[in-house]
Design a protein around this motif. Sequence first.
Motif, PDB file in Angstrom:
ATOM      1  N   LYS A 148      16.712 -26.984  36.748  1.00  0.00           N
ATOM      2  CA  LYS A 148      15.968 -27.295  38.149  1.00  0.00           C
ATOM      3  C   LYS A 148      15.265 -26.024  38.542  1.00  0.00           C
ATOM      4  O   LYS A 148      14.170 -26.005  39.049  1.00  0.00           O
ATOM      5  CB  LYS A 148      16.871 -28.116  38.938  1.00  0.00           C
ATOM      6  CG  LYS A 148      16.528 -29.649  39.067  1.00  0.00           C
ATOM      7  CD  LYS A 148      17.386 -30.093  40.536  1.00  0.00           C
ATOM      8  CE  LYS A 148      18.710 -30.276  40.194  1.00  0.00           C
ATOM      9  NZ  LYS A 148      19.420 -30.764  41.236  1.00  0.00           N
ATOM     10  N   SER A 149      16.268 -25.148  38.663  1.00  0.00           N
ATOM     11  CA  SER A 149      15.689 -23.902  39.286  1.00  0.00           C
ATOM     12  C   SER A 149      14.619 -23.283  38.424  1.00  0.00           C
ATOM     13  O   SER A 149      13.664 -22.690  39.157  1.00  0.00           O
ATOM     14  CB  SER A 149      16.541 -22.545  39.346  1.00  0.00           C
ATOM     15  OG  SER A 149      17.917 -23.285  39.551  1.00  0.00           O
ATOM     16  N   LEU A 150      14.490 -23.281  37.222  1.00  0.00           N
ATOM     17  CA  LEU A 150      13.655 -22.821  36.221  1.00  0.00           C
ATOM     18  C   LEU A 150      12.440 -23.245  35.917  1.00  0.00           C
ATOM     19  O   LEU A 150      11.426 -22.908  35.865  1.00  0.00           O
ATOM     20  CB  LEU A 150      14.137 -22.206  35.084  1.00  0.00           C
ATOM     21  CG  LEU A 150      14.964 -20.991  35.205  1.00  0.00           C
ATOM     22  CD1 LEU A 150      15.773 -20.707  33.712  1.00  0.00           C
ATOM     23  CD2 LEU A 150      14.550 -19.897  35.843  1.00  0.00           C
ATOM     24  N   GLU A 151      12.584 -24.715  36.055  1.00  0.00           N
ATOM     25  CA  GLU A 151      11.241 -25.544  35.573  1.00  0.00           C
ATOM     26  C   GLU A 151      10.248 -25.789  36.692  1.00  0.00           C
ATOM     27  O   GLU A 151       9.328 -26.696  36.610  1.00  0.00           O
ATOM     28  CB  GLU A 151      11.727 -26.558  34.965  1.00  0.00           C
ATOM     29  CG  GLU A 151      12.152 -26.013  33.610  1.00  0.00           C
ATOM     30  CD  GLU A 151      12.610 -27.143  32.396  1.00  0.00           C
ATOM     31  OE1 GLU A 151      12.693 -28.417  32.762  1.00  0.00           O
ATOM     32  OE2 GLU A 151      13.250 -26.748  31.467  1.00  0.00           O
ATOM     33  N   ARG A 152      10.606 -25.470  37.918  1.00  0.00           N
ATOM     34  CA  ARG A 152       9.940 -26.134  39.009  1.00  0.00           C
ATOM     35  C   ARG A 152       8.432 -25.042  38.902  1.00  0.00           C
ATOM     36  O   ARG A 152       7.402 -25.834  39.006  1.00  0.00           O
ATOM     37  CB  ARG A 152      10.470 -25.563  40.311  1.00  0.00           C
ATOM     38  CG  ARG A 152      10.135 -26.416  41.299  1.00  0.00           C
ATOM     39  CD  ARG A 152      11.144 -26.548  42.549  1.00  0.00           C
ATOM     40  NE  ARG A 152      12.222 -25.442  42.484  1.00  0.00           N
ATOM     41  CZ  ARG A 152      12.562 -24.474  43.522  1.00  0.00           C
ATOM     42  NH1 ARG A 152      11.786 -24.659  44.635  1.00  0.00           N
ATOM     43  NH2 ARG A 152      13.237 -23.457  43.237  1.00  0.00           N
ATOM     44  N   ARG A 153       8.669 -24.004  38.584  1.00  0.00           N
ATOM     45  CA  ARG A 153       7.293 -23.116  38.399  1.00  0.00           C
ATOM     46  C   ARG A 153       7.250 -22.649  37.070  1.00  0.00           C
ATOM     47  O   ARG A 153       8.097 -21.493  36.599  1.00  0.00           O
ATOM     48  CB  ARG A 153       7.179 -21.982  39.533  1.00  0.00           C
ATOM     49  CG  ARG A 153       7.004 -22.270  40.862  1.00  0.00           C
ATOM     50  CD  ARG A 153       6.796 -20.959  41.819  1.00  0.00           C
ATOM     51  NE  ARG A 153       8.091 -20.798  42.053  1.00  0.00           N
ATOM     52  CZ  ARG A 153       8.629 -20.986  43.125  1.00  0.00           C
ATOM     53  NH1 ARG A 153       8.248 -21.735  44.175  1.00  0.00           N
ATOM     54  NH2 ARG A 153      10.003 -20.553  43.538  1.00  0.00           N
ATOM     55  N   ARG A 154       6.428 -23.128  36.269  1.00  0.00           N
ATOM     56  CA  ARG A 154       6.581 -22.494  34.958  1.00  0.00           C
ATOM     57  C   ARG A 154       5.307 -21.503  34.722  1.00  0.00           C
ATOM     58  O   ARG A 154       4.355 -21.746  35.407  1.00  0.00           O
ATOM     59  CB  ARG A 154       5.952 -23.708  34.049  1.00  0.00           C
ATOM     60  CG  ARG A 154       7.088 -24.732  33.838  1.00  0.00           C
ATOM     61  CD  ARG A 154       6.413 -25.991  32.959  1.00  0.00           C
ATOM     62  NE  ARG A 154       7.565 -26.860  32.599  1.00  0.00           N
ATOM     63  CZ  ARG A 154       8.418 -26.828  31.571  1.00  0.00           C
ATOM     64  NH1 ARG A 154       8.060 -25.602  30.717  1.00  0.00           N
ATOM     65  NH2 ARG A 154       9.392 -27.690  31.299  1.00  0.00           N
ATOM     66  N   ALA A 155       5.719 -20.472  33.882  1.00  0.00           N
ATOM     67  CA  ALA A 155       4.729 -19.423  33.665  1.00  0.00           C
ATOM     68  C   ALA A 155       3.743 -20.043  32.789  1.00  0.00           C
ATOM     69  O   ALA A 155       3.879 -21.059  32.042  1.00  0.00           O
ATOM     70  CB  ALA A 155       5.421 -18.423  33.060  1.00  0.00           C
ATOM     71  N   ASP A 156       2.714 -19.430  32.740  1.00  0.00           N
ATOM     72  CA  ASP A 156       1.348 -19.920  31.892  1.00  0.00           C
ATOM     73  C   ASP A 156       1.620 -19.303  30.517  1.00  0.00           C
ATOM     74  O   ASP A 156       1.423 -18.149  30.350  1.00  0.00           O
ATOM     75  CB  ASP A 156       0.373 -19.656  32.876  1.00  0.00           C
ATOM     76  CG  ASP A 156      -1.156 -19.614  32.032  1.00  0.00           C
ATOM     77  OD1 ASP A 156      -1.111 -20.471  30.789  1.00  0.00           O
ATOM     78  OD2 ASP A 156      -2.159 -19.193  32.051  1.00  0.00           O
ATOM     79  N   VAL A 157       1.923 -20.052  29.690  1.00  0.00           N
ATOM     80  CA  VAL A 157       2.235 -19.328  28.245  1.00  0.00           C
ATOM     81  C   VAL A 157       1.009 -19.718  27.297  1.00  0.00           C
ATOM     82  O   VAL A 157       0.820 -20.822  27.243  1.00  0.00           O
ATOM     83  CB  VAL A 157       3.606 -19.766  27.758  1.00  0.00           C
ATOM     84  CG1 VAL A 157       4.002 -19.158  26.441  1.00  0.00           C
ATOM     85  CG2 VAL A 157       4.670 -19.621  28.764  1.00  0.00           C
ATOM     86  N   VAL A 158       0.729 -18.695  26.644  1.00  0.00           N
ATOM     87  CA  VAL A 158      -0.222 -19.051  25.698  1.00  0.00           C
ATOM     88  C   VAL A 158       0.494 -18.678  24.293  1.00  0.00           C
ATOM     89  O   VAL A 158       0.805 -17.419  24.281  1.00  0.00           O
ATOM     90  CB  VAL A 158      -1.395 -17.898  25.699  1.00  0.00           C
ATOM     91  CG1 VAL A 158      -2.685 -18.187  24.461  1.00  0.00           C
ATOM     92  CG2 VAL A 158      -1.975 -18.086  27.163  1.00  0.00           C
TER      93      VAL A 158
END
Lengths: 991, 215
Positions: A194-204
């Motif tokens: 829950k904590s980590l997936e709220r704001r995902r990094a933009d991964v290429v």
Amino acid sequence: MSTLLPFHKAILEQIHDPATSELLILARGLGLRRIICTLMKIYDSPQNLVLLVNATPEEESEIGEELGIMGCRKPGLRVVGYETGSKDRQDLYKKGGLISVTSRILVVDMLQGDIPTHLITGILVMHAEKVTPLVLEAFIVRLYREKNKNGFLKAFTDQPEHITSGLSPLRNIMKELQLRKVHIYPRFQEDVKKSLERRRADVVELSQPLTEAMADIHHAIIQCMSTTISELKRSNATLDLDDFNVENAYFRSFDVVVRRQLDSVWHKVGPRTKQLVNDLGTLRRLLYYLLTYDPLQFHAYLETLIASNSTTASGGVKQHQSPWLLTDAAHIIFQVAKRRCYTVSSGSKVKLPQVIDLVDDEDAWQALDEIENGHANDKGKQKETRPTWLPEGMEPVLEELPKWNLLAEILQEAEEEMLRHESLRKPITAPNIGSNTVLVMASSTRTCGVLTEFLSTIDHDAPNGTKGRRMMLRKLRLYLWWKSKLAERKQDGKSHFALPDGPGRVGNGFEKLYGEGDNISEALKKKDKVRAERAASRRRVRGGAPAAVPRDASSKNDSQASVMGEIQNEAETFAQYWESQGGGTSAESPLTLADDLTLLDFESGALESEFDEHYGLLAPEQTVLVRAYSDDTDDRMLAEIQPKFIVMFEPNMEFIRRIEVYKSSHPGLAVRVYHMVYGNSCEEHKYLAGIRKEKESFERLIKERGSMLLPLYEERRDGVSDAVVKTISTRIAGGRRELSTQPSQVIVDMREFRSTLPSLLHASNMLVIPATLTVGDYIITPEICVERKSLSDLISSFNSGRLYTQCELMSVHYKTPMLLIEFEEDKAFTLDVVSDIKLYAKPTGKYPTKKKPGGGTDSDQAVLLQSKICLLMLTFPRVRIIWSSSPYATAEIFRDLKMNNPEPDPTMAIAIGADDDPEVGAGVNAAAEELLRCLPGITAKNIKHVMNRISTVRELCEMDIFQVQELLDVMYTGLHGKHSISVNGVQNLPP
Amino acid sequence: MSSSTPPVPPVVLGTGNNIIINPLQRGNQVLDCIRNVGKEFGDIIADYQVGRTTGVLFLSLKYHRLHPEYIHIRIEKLGHSYTLRILLILCDITEHRDPIRELTKVCLINNITVLVAFSFEEAAHYLSTLKQFEHKPPDMIKERIDKDYNAILRTALTSISKVNKTDVETLRTSFGSFANIAKATPEQLRNLPGFGQVKVKNVKNTFEKPVRNNA
């Protein structure tokens, strides 16, 4: 320090209570250090005594620093090492606070009562995955729980993969730590998710295909691996080798698995199997190098490999060839690897060139380069002119790693993006969020070095795959130079051995190659290294800046001091070439050339400015940082640099999580991550398998926790009851004599706490008394003194003659001196001599028979351990030998030997042999003591005096002759009593 | 190796160059493996007499398991003869821990030194070496002082953990002497090939940390 995420808080809430003890298993990269530090901050108070155990020195300093940042710095974390005197330690313990202690010191302090064990508030144990019944930490916990039932004990680990082998591994660890509760936080835990997936990094995600040549080599190596594995299976048909497959062999832990499978029969498996196991390691390394080294380095490594595989350490032809070297696949590896670097047009012998003044020409060329500073212009020149130093007939191919090109593209894109953002939202964004630094992460400092160099010499207008041409050419030149050095050595050594006259091409097969293998001799290797060293140091003097010494050149020379085979012919021709081009300068020119290599110290602040100079594309305030992955320290680095663009040059699961944490704890920061993987390669596979493995081990742990049977800890009986049983023996008729209620005790030398035996002695209800003993390691009874030797110790102390002195001393002071030869648990109980015995049986005369006694034996390698044991027995008929298959067995034997015997007296034992050493019981720099012992003039008898007189070894070196004389004179008086002072003192005084 | 008891003769001095073997040992595989020394049979109390004052009893643990009393009878018969009394145990079973522990204790009481061999060849090797070394001075295992500078340097520096022979060579060639190595700065060390952070740290700690915490 950055904010804690919700799941961090949840974990802390669960474990912060000082009334409970528990084990925390956290997935790697989720910020274990942050949790530990917060926890320590909570406990920090002079009323508490909290100990941090089992931290590495690096971790100690990092944690201390982090605590300081968090505002916990009145005393902060104090570190206790051996330098801290026992008085200081006692004071420190009394004052309380956070203290990190080396396990060995803590054990001794607990046994001696220097630390008020019952007052300890709690202990934090790092690296809980390494706890086994044999380690000191388990001993500490036992001692702690004996006297202190209320303090807490929190253990931490982020290595779930380590807790999967054997039956109920989790339970074993918890049993040793005497814990009843465990918290497991994998990445897939609800809170974490829950904590980590709220704001995902933009991964290429970028999947880079291998080049054709690389793919060929890759495939060939895999083929070699499967051949080796099937060979291994075939030669050990009886074992359960289901886990042996190529996929598992990608991991370093595979070696451990193999060893564990084979350990019980390790002494029986032939050298062939051992070789195969080694080969797997080599091949795995090759795979890694293929993807990270540049082609020239890779090729050079292969050359070394061939050389070292065809000769033994002593220079003879190796008996057991690695089977994979003889396969077709290996042939492909070697050929393609070479073709990636250069081709030599066949038929034409390399002609001697016309150009003489190479160095000047080169310099001029470079000067021009600098002046013009225009890439387009320069490029044209580069394209046309073939570097003059290149031997004719040689065509450089110089394939580049495809990822380099990709990296260049990414950087360009990042820069464009930055510009776009600047122009777009300049007025809106808060100025202090994120820096424009581009962070490039690679797996090793070596890769970092190459990348830095690549970026600083990059040619942006060149077509793909040739952007790093300049760097590659320079590397090629260094490589050629290195090869010519090889040939030089060959010529020097001509008197020693015959050189092969015909050119041994690769195609001629490997037998030839191996035949030449024994040409190399130890002396020549040494010589070459000396020369390389000299060249390096000359350079250092001239440059005046030691940091700039080309690491490449010297390390190449060193690590590849022995290359053989077909290579040498080429090398010779190159050498002739070099020679023709200005003789003596040849050794130096590549080094001068290497001057401008930007091999930087990555920690230095100068790095950024350096980059700006070289990397002109970016705006001045934007920088590129190249770093290697490390441990939890990366978290802080991310927080400090606050990069918006992160390039992961190699996949790394932990770092991805770090980025997640970083991203989540910096809301509003747009992070873009470029993640590079070689498609269809072992790198990709390794990454995926690593994730899978971690997940599986977490699942196993959770399952085990569900069905775990928790042991009830029995109260440790006091020694008294045992002592009663011990003394009522049939030999004392009717037990009429008064029963002694003294518990069994063993006096143990301080230095022995590095081994596992003291812990086991304590576990079998003996009282362990630490003391600094001059004679012996363990005193069991007033008459029995034991010197413990593990197998490797035994061999080395036979060689150094130390065992002789020790036995001599023991024989003087004790009635029954004993030598304990201790084998390792789980290892075979045998002296590793199977092959040696065979040697001896052969009529080679290697074994020193009566016909050639004395003189020659010293140098003879075949003098066996057994012979030395025999000689020891003959010399000291009173020394008894204990053969123990494991430390457990030793503990039993000790108990047996103590039966019906009186207890030893610690003060007596310490006094014995210790002439008049006032510093008995003080901390000692073990490494320095060991070093001193090896110096001429210092013996077991006078070492204590020397150590009392000098503060450091360095000081000893700086003394002049009179001081040394005086020092040794003091030794003399110490040995011979007071009356000789005057006589000797007068004699040796400086005039 | 039967437990039948022949009359006890006094210590027999053979020709001096041979191992004297108790006839009881006839048929023992060890005999075939003894090389490089002469063998002769003779009436002795021990199983093998490998020197004027050295007697060896031989015991295979397999046999011991079947006849645990045998060795005690033999030891009793040995009495106080020989100065160096050896019990040569052939470890040919896997459950060796208990018997070896028990034998260690028995031997300690009776002033016997235990030797454990793991194969017949090894046992034979022990026997022949004991005979060959009968008059050998202990030079081979003594501290050797007459070494040259480089050898001393090597043993001294390799005592530092992680430092190997190659590193010693590197150190020697770049600094020249022990004293210079002691004075080298961490930066200098770090620039040497093969020296990583850990190694540099170990070397520096050894030379520059106080030997004693006399403070």
